[in-house]
Design an enzyme around this catalytic site. Structure first.
Site, PDB file in Angstrom:
ATOM      1  CD  GLU A 102      -3.166   0.454   0.232  1.00 16.46           C
ATOM      2  OE1 GLU A 102      -2.642   1.376  -0.429  1.00 16.46           O
ATOM      3  OE2 GLU A 102      -4.389   0.269   0.270  1.00 16.46           O
ATOM      4  CG  ASP A 103      -0.922   4.707  -1.644  1.00 16.31           C
ATOM      5  OD1 ASP A 103      -1.633   3.789  -1.209  1.00 16.31           O
ATOM      6  OD2 ASP A 103      -1.392   5.746  -2.116  1.00 16.31           O
ATOM      7  CG  ASP A 106      -6.007   8.273   6.315  1.00 13.53           C
ATOM      8  OD1 ASP A 106      -6.166   8.567   7.505  1.00 13.53           O
ATOM      9  OD2 ASP A 106      -6.218   9.091   5.407  1.00 13.53           O
ATOM     10  CG  PHE A 155      -4.015  16.705   1.579  1.00 14.53           C
ATOM     11  CD1 PHE A 155      -3.609  15.977   0.463  1.00 14.53           C
ATOM     12  CD2 PHE A 155      -5.372  16.913   1.777  1.00 14.53           C
ATOM     13  CE1 PHE A 155      -4.529  15.483  -0.447  1.00 14.53           C
ATOM     14  CE2 PHE A 155      -6.308  16.419   0.872  1.00 14.53           C
ATOM     15  CZ  PHE A 155      -5.879  15.703  -0.235  1.00 14.53           C
ATOM     16  NE  ARG A 168      -3.627   8.443  -8.972  1.00 15.01           N
ATOM     17  CZ  ARG A 168      -4.183   7.982  -7.851  1.00 15.01           C
ATOM     18  NH1 ARG A 168      -3.430   7.546  -6.872  1.00 15.01           N
ATOM     19  NH2 ARG A 168      -5.488   7.970  -7.710  1.00 15.01           N
TER      20      ARG A 168
END
Ligand code: PRP
Length: 183
Positions: A102-103, A106, A155, A168
């Site tokens: 996963e990037d 959260d 963010f 991206r």
């Protein structure tokens, strides 16, 4: 920085060089843990595609790759807890040693759902590898086996991570200017 979208970035959080070094360290850990095995790396699209591509090229044990796409319902800047499978894996995973890539982790909603779904298919093992972790945002507990960087609730964009599908392609991870997302 030399991209048109650089102007929307407040500051660089992790440079290309820092990312390269950390990804190599994670890969070395995976190599050590999976010696004699052949892990299947499962990339959760879309955000993880850049990390996955870099990670897999630093892993020296034989491995295979597969991809899944999921989306959260009613998603704004954070996820809601309901997950929809957009694209399932191409291969059977029973008896395999999975590493979910996963990037960012959260709330944990996406991953807790996904890990449960994958466990039900009876793989030999499942581990989670995330490049970024925002522990302060966690709603559901998720066990993380490999984590690149633990970060505050910034963010972040770039290196696969988006805001409204853009950013991206930035090769670094940056903090987005609040004026861009109306924060
Ligand atoms: C991101 C990330 C995880 C999820 C994490 O994906 O790749 O899948 O959110 O959030 P959670 O821990 O709160 O569930 P996103 O939905 O932004 O889609 P993308 O990968 O296509 O950008």
């Amino acid at each position: 920085m030399e991209y048109m979208l650089d102007k929307d970035v407040e500051r660089v959080l992790f440079s290309e060089e820092e990312l390269r070094e950390r990804v190599a360290q994670i890969a070395a850990q995976i190599d050590a843990d999976y010696a004699g095995k052949e892990p299947l790396l499962v990339s959760v699209l879309r955000g993880s595609f850049v990390f996955m591509a870099d990670l897999v090229r630093q892993i020296h044990v034989p491995c295979t790759v597969d991809f899944m796409a999921v989306s959260s319902y009613g998603k704004g800047a954070s996820s809601s807890g309901q997950v929809k499978i957009i694209k399932d894996l191409s291969e059977q995973i029973e008896g395999k040693d999975l590493i979910v890539v996963e990037d960012i982790l959260d709330s944990g909603n996406t991953l807790s759902y996904l890990l449960q779904l994958l466990q039900a298919r009876k793989p030999a093992s499942v581990r989670l590898c995330t490049l970024l972790d925002k522990p302060s945002r966690r709603v559901k507990e998720v066990e993380v086996n490999y984590s690149g960087f633990s970060i505050p609730d910034y963010f972040v964009v770039g290196y696969g991570l988006d805001y409204a599908e853009k950013y991206r392609n930035l090769p670094y991870i940056g903090v987005l200017k609040p004026s861009i997302y109306g924060g």
